[in-house]
Structure formats: C-alpha cells, structure tokens
Design an enzyme around this catalytic site. Structure first.
Site, PDB file in Angstrom:
ATOM      1  N   HIS A   1       1.952   7.832   1.442  1.00 17.67           N
ATOM      2  CA  HIS A   1       2.071   6.844   2.509  1.00 17.67           C
ATOM      3  C   HIS A   1       3.005   7.321   3.625  1.00 17.67           C
ATOM      4  O   HIS A   1       4.190   7.488   3.419  1.00 17.67           O
ATOM      5  CB  HIS A   1       2.566   5.526   1.919  1.00 17.67           C
ATOM      6  CG  HIS A   1       2.191   4.319   2.728  1.00 17.67           C
ATOM      7  ND1 HIS A   1       0.902   4.043   3.091  1.00 17.67           N
ATOM      8  CD2 HIS A   1       2.952   3.311   3.244  1.00 17.67           C
ATOM      9  CE1 HIS A   1       0.861   2.917   3.772  1.00 17.67           C
ATOM     10  NE2 HIS A   1       2.099   2.459   3.898  1.00 17.67           N
TER      11      HIS A   1
ATOM     12  N   ASP B   1      -2.303   8.234  -1.272  1.00 21.45           N
ATOM     13  CA  ASP B   1      -1.981   6.888  -0.813  1.00 21.45           C
ATOM     14  C   ASP B   1      -3.211   6.000  -0.954  1.00 21.45           C
ATOM     15  O   ASP B   1      -4.250   6.285  -0.348  1.00 21.45           O
ATOM     16  CB  ASP B   1      -1.530   6.947   0.647  1.00 21.45           C
ATOM     17  CG  ASP B   1      -1.254   5.575   1.234  1.00 21.45           C
ATOM     18  OD1 ASP B   1      -1.081   4.609   0.461  1.00 21.45           O
ATOM     19  OD2 ASP B   1      -1.193   5.487   2.478  1.00 21.45           O
TER      20      ASP B   1
ATOM     21  N   SER C   1       1.584   2.828   8.500  1.00 21.72           N
ATOM     22  CA  SER C   1       1.108   1.657   7.784  1.00 21.72           C
ATOM     23  C   SER C   1       0.663   0.595   8.799  1.00 21.72           C
ATOM     24  O   SER C   1      -0.118   0.898   9.688  1.00 21.72           O
ATOM     25  CB  SER C   1       2.201   1.141   6.844  1.00 21.72           C
ATOM     26  OG  SER C   1       1.679   0.235   5.915  1.00 21.72           O
TER      27      SER C   1
END
Length: 582
Positions: free
Chosen positions: A540, A515, A264
């Site tokens: 994710h 995601d 991320s």
C-alpha cells in the site's frame, strides 16, 4: 443455557437470539412477536443484528449492541417460540450472513493503550513542515447565505528547497489529504521530501475537510446529516483548488507548476483532481488508488481474494489454519463461560462482551498486514517487521501438528498488535481513533460505496453484499440513502481506457500487487502519458514512503521512473511557458 459446541449452527442461533433479546428484552410473552419480526427481517434482508458495516478506504466503524450481563433462562412457555425462530434461521440461504459481516477498513482504529506511532525517518516534525490555516468557504456549489460561512482549513508547508523569489517559478508539490489528520500522512509521505531538493519544490500538504482540525462546525461537525452533508469528495477537491490558487497568488508564484500527490483515498483524490482541475495541476501521482472499486467494474470478491492469496502464497498451512479458526472461535464464544475463556486466551484488558469482537480483532490484523506487507520495517499502521505476513505465517507454522487453532491465530495477530512485545494486554473492544477517521463512516454511507463479497475460496467466512443492507444500515445511522453510482457518474471509471485516452494526460497510477486495494486500481497503461507502474512485490503506497537503506532494487527503480516522468511534465511545462512568453 447449554449449547453443544459441536453443533455450530445451533450455537450461532443462540448468538442471534441473545442479540435479539438485547433489542427486545424479555419482560413477558408480549415481546415475542417483536423478536420474531426482527429475526424474520434478518432472514429476508440478511442484516446483521450486532453491527452495521460500511466499506472504507482505509477505514469504517463497527457498531455493537453489547452482550447482556444477565443470565439467559429458557421457560417452557417460550420453547415453541424458540423452535419457530430456529426454523426461520435455518431456512436462511446463507446462515453466516445473519450474524457475521466482513469489515473492510482502510485505516485501522488503534487500541486505546496502543501508543501513537512515529514515521521511520531521520527528520523531526519541526524540520518536516510548518503549520498554517486557510479561511475556506463551507459550500462551493451553492449561493445560499450559509454557503459563504468560513472554517479554518489546515495545511502544512516546507519551503526549504524552493527558489528564493521574490517571484517564484519553482514547482509546487501538493498532497491531497486523506481521511485523517494531515500530519499522519505528511510524516508517511517521505518521497515528496526526498525529491524536493532535486526539483527545488515547495511542499504543501492540505488537510481534508471534516478531518483533523479542519472541522467546518467545530465539535458539532459530526452532529447529523445537516452538518455532514458538506463532507463530499467534490467539496474537498474544490477546497484544494481554491487553496492552491490562493497560495500561488499570495506567494507570487503564478508561474509555478503544480503536481499533486496522494496515496489510497488521497491517491483517488489526486487522480480526480487532475481530471477535474487540469488548469491547476499539470500532473498527478496516484498511488494505491482503487478508483475502479465501484459499481461492477472490479469483481466484488477481489479485495478478500487478494488478502487470502497473500497468505496462501506464503504458506498453505497458514492459510488453512486461519480459514478453519473462525468456526472454532464462534462456537467457543457462544456461552458466557466460553467468552471468559477467550478473553483470557486473547489477553484482553477487559472481559470481552461479544464473540464477534475477537473475530474483528483477528480480521483487522490480517487485512491491514496484507496492505502494509512492506519489504522493510515500518510503522505506518503499527510497528511491524519487514515482510510481516511471512512472520505471521512463521509463527503459525512452528506450532506442532494438532495444536489449538485459536492459539495459533492469536500468535499470528500478535505480529500486528504487539511485535515490539511491550503490550501486556489488548483492547479488543475499546479502541481509540488517534488519527480522527470518523468522517469515513459518512463518506462510505453516501458516495464511497465499494461493494465487497467473500467467496469460499477466501480464508474469511463467506459473505454476499447487497445494496439493501447498505441502505438499511446508513438510513439507521444517518437517515440517508447511499448513492452507489455517484462516483462513476462524477469521475468516470467505466470503460476508463477508452475514455481517458481521449482527453486526459499526465497521471501516474502506481500499485503494488501485494496490496489488496490494487485490484481496484489502474493496472495497465492507458496512453503514453497515463502510465501504470505495477510492482509484483509492492504494498500500500510503498513508493510514497521515505527511502531507506533496505529498499529493494525494484522499489528504487519504480521511484526513479516516477521522478523521470514528473521531470518530463515539468520540463514540458516550462518549455510551453517559454514559447507562450516569446
């Protein structure tokens, strides 16, 4: 005040009007021009009167002006004024943007009664890592006297499988910390622990400045722009570089190769670290990193288009129910009585003061579930079953035809908020921040400007993002102006294929297409050493999690590819080192 629930436009008008009253109380007609000016500003600028929103990787805040408790009354002397306001509002090009903005977060706030989740692994924190602190300089880019002030930067280590030394040559795997306390990310990055024995690697997880315990000004770190001005991605990357160099020197590991990992925002930092400090890290695994979510590189509607597609792929009925629920919730919550009914229906722990809180609660459950739609049980954000979107839609689809949409979407959201069934009520408005994510508000108001819009094709209400809205919100909150083009100026992104293939190397960009952040990631190979590993069913940074017996073959294959590529980097490094030494 009686509102015809079938007249949604009028209902929304009264919600806007009441919010304006909170800013400008009606103590007499002398306040009416202020209210009118305020609502005209809303029409012209499409600002939200009830909260200011900024985009986040993993994460942001919503600022509410609470609904007043006193009864609203209409007087004959104010009727002409109300008509004028209504005409003003109706003339807005997109009425819903006046009282509704999306809340794209990357990391959710948990309810104050929601227990902290633990990583699904066979390890305990005591065996995962030891905790250390490094005296880090405040400012790496100026030479003012205060720049040399020090703060304690937290980092975690695991040396179980590292070579015994005293001079070390084994690799060092470094996690570039995200917007939260570092333990949370270490506990959910099992891939590094799983592969450490194979490589004989030292593991290091560095906490990002202004998060967790790494607070340069202690409890005053979030005081104002004077202190928060030192919270930038460039300062964070410099922190990592200095700490890594210090570790290598003090541990007699100058010859050890360094590979950085991140997911991320941490994945963005890992990729940028490799680009900015190639002399420190020989490679980077950048998982679910939306480094192209800036400027006009990625379509602004892509995030919510992806969330909606995830639900549509599972069940068209599920998609349509969610899409049709928003107006029903807003209309019902337009009166005090309706709010009370909704509070009971949603099983709120306390009476909810704003209808938008119900919307945000549902909104968050859909976006975060899409992000972590893993094929196995997990509890990175909340305790969830395998394929949680499938379970959400299953709960909606089992309702009889003609059922109340509000009941249906609450049942779906309960998969996210209460899959274990141990929550007796929900904190709709009073949310805690167990992982210390508050600094992301500042980052999204300064350099992490990720434009997002919502089209009619989405299951969310339509919304058009404007830079002017961001300026107004961030100036009101911090007294600063966002720099929407800084990230692409500092790190690049525009024409990334042509640029990186000329000078960069050794980066893995991994993305799972379930995601929604994947749309802002690198999805195609750029060169033979800048590789995109894309999985259609991935979510994710799923590849960074601990391996489990439920892992599907495609995930095992993806991780094996990553291991092989990293091994190639390290083997080449040792070969080059040998040639230089001979």
């Amino acid at each position: 005040m009686e509102v015809n629930r079938d007249n949604n436009l009028l209902a929304r008008f009264f919600l806007c009007y009441e919010t304006a009253l909170l800013r400008f109380p009606l103590n007499g007609e002398t306040h009416f021009p202020s209210v009118l000016d305020y609502l005209l500003e809303l029409r012209n600028n499409q600002l939200s009167p009830h909260y200011k929103s900024s985009h986040s990787l993993f994460p942001n805040r919503t600022f509410f002006f609470k609904r007043g408790q006193r009864k609203m009354e209409l007087h004959s002397s104010s009727s002409s004024f109300l008509v004028l306001i209504l005409i003003t509002l109706i003339s807005a090009t997109n009425f819903i943007t006046i009282c509704s903005l999306p809340i794209p977060l990357v990391t959710p706030l948990q309810s104050s009664k929601q227990r902290d989740t633990k990583p699904i692994s066979k390890h305990s924190n005591k065996t995962l890592f030891t905790t250390h602190y490094f005296p880090q300089e405040l400012d790496h880019f100026t030479f003012q006297p205060k720049s040399f002030n020090l703060f304690n930067q937290k980092y975690l280590m695991n040396s179980t499988y590292w070579d015994k030394g005293p001079v070390h040559h084994g690799p060092i795997f470094v996690y570039t910390g995200n917007e939260g306390n570092i333990e949370w990310f270490a506990e959910n990055t099992g891939f590094m622990f799983d592969i450490a024995p194979k490589f004989g690697a030292l593991l290091v997880f560095i906490e990002h400045r202004f998060y967790g315990e790494s607070l340069p000004f202690g409890n005053n770190s979030y005081k104002d722009a004077e202190t928060l001005g030192y919270l930038t991605s460039t300062q964070a990357l410099a922190d990592y570089a200095i700490l890594i160099r210090s570790l290598k020197k003090n541990l007699s590991a100058e010859a050890s190769p360094v590979v950085v990992f991140g997911g991320s925002y941490g994945g963005m930092l890992a990729a940028w670290f490799r680009l900015k400090y190639p002399h420190i890290a020989i490679g980077a695994l950048s998982s679910s990193a939306p480094i192209l979510q800036f400027d006009y590189i990625t379509p602004w509607s892509s995030f919510y288009d992806a969330v909606s597609q995830d639900f549509k792929d599972e069940s068209m009925n599920c998609f349509e129910v969610i899409k049709g629920s928003w107006d029903e919730i807003i209309t019902k919550g337009s009166t005090k009585e309706g709010l009370g009914e909704l509070s009971k229906t949603f099983k709120a722990c306390q009476p909810v003061q704003s209808v938008w809180s119900f919307r945000d609660w549902l909104w968050s459950s859909y976006t975060y579930t899409a992000m972590v739609d893993y094929p196995m049980p997990a509890n990175f954000l909340m305790p969830l079953p395998a394929f949680p979107i499938q379970e959400m839609c299953r709960r909606i689809d089992r309702f009889p035809k003609g059922s109340d949409k509000i009941d249906m979407v609450i049942a779906a959201a309960s998969v996210y908020y209460n899959y274990t069934g141990d929550q007796k009520c929900f904190q709709i408005e009073h949310k805690s921040d167990p992982h210390g994510l508050g600094g992301w508000n500042w980052q999204s108001c300064t350099e992490m400007v990720m434009p997002m819009t919502i089209t009619n094709e989405s299951m969310f209400p339509t919304y058009n993002w404007t830079y002017e809205d961001d300026i107004s919100s961030c100036n009101s909150t911090y007294g600063i102006k966002p720099r929407p083009h800084w990230i692409t100026t500092e790190y690049g992104g525009l024409r990334i294929e042509q640029v990186l293939k000329r000078y960069a190397s050794n980066i893995i960009f991994s993305n799972g297409m379930k995601d929604p952040w994947s749309r802002g990631g690198v999805l195609k190979n750029i060169s033979s050493s800048i590789v995109a590993l894309v999985t259609e069913k991935g979510a994710h940074h799923l590849d960074l999690r601990f391996a489990t017996k439920e892992d599907p073959p495609w995930l095992i294959q993806q991780r094996n590819q990553e291991i092989a590529i990293i091994k190639g980097w390290i083997d080449q490094y040792y070969q080059d080192l040998k040639e230089v030494s001979s």
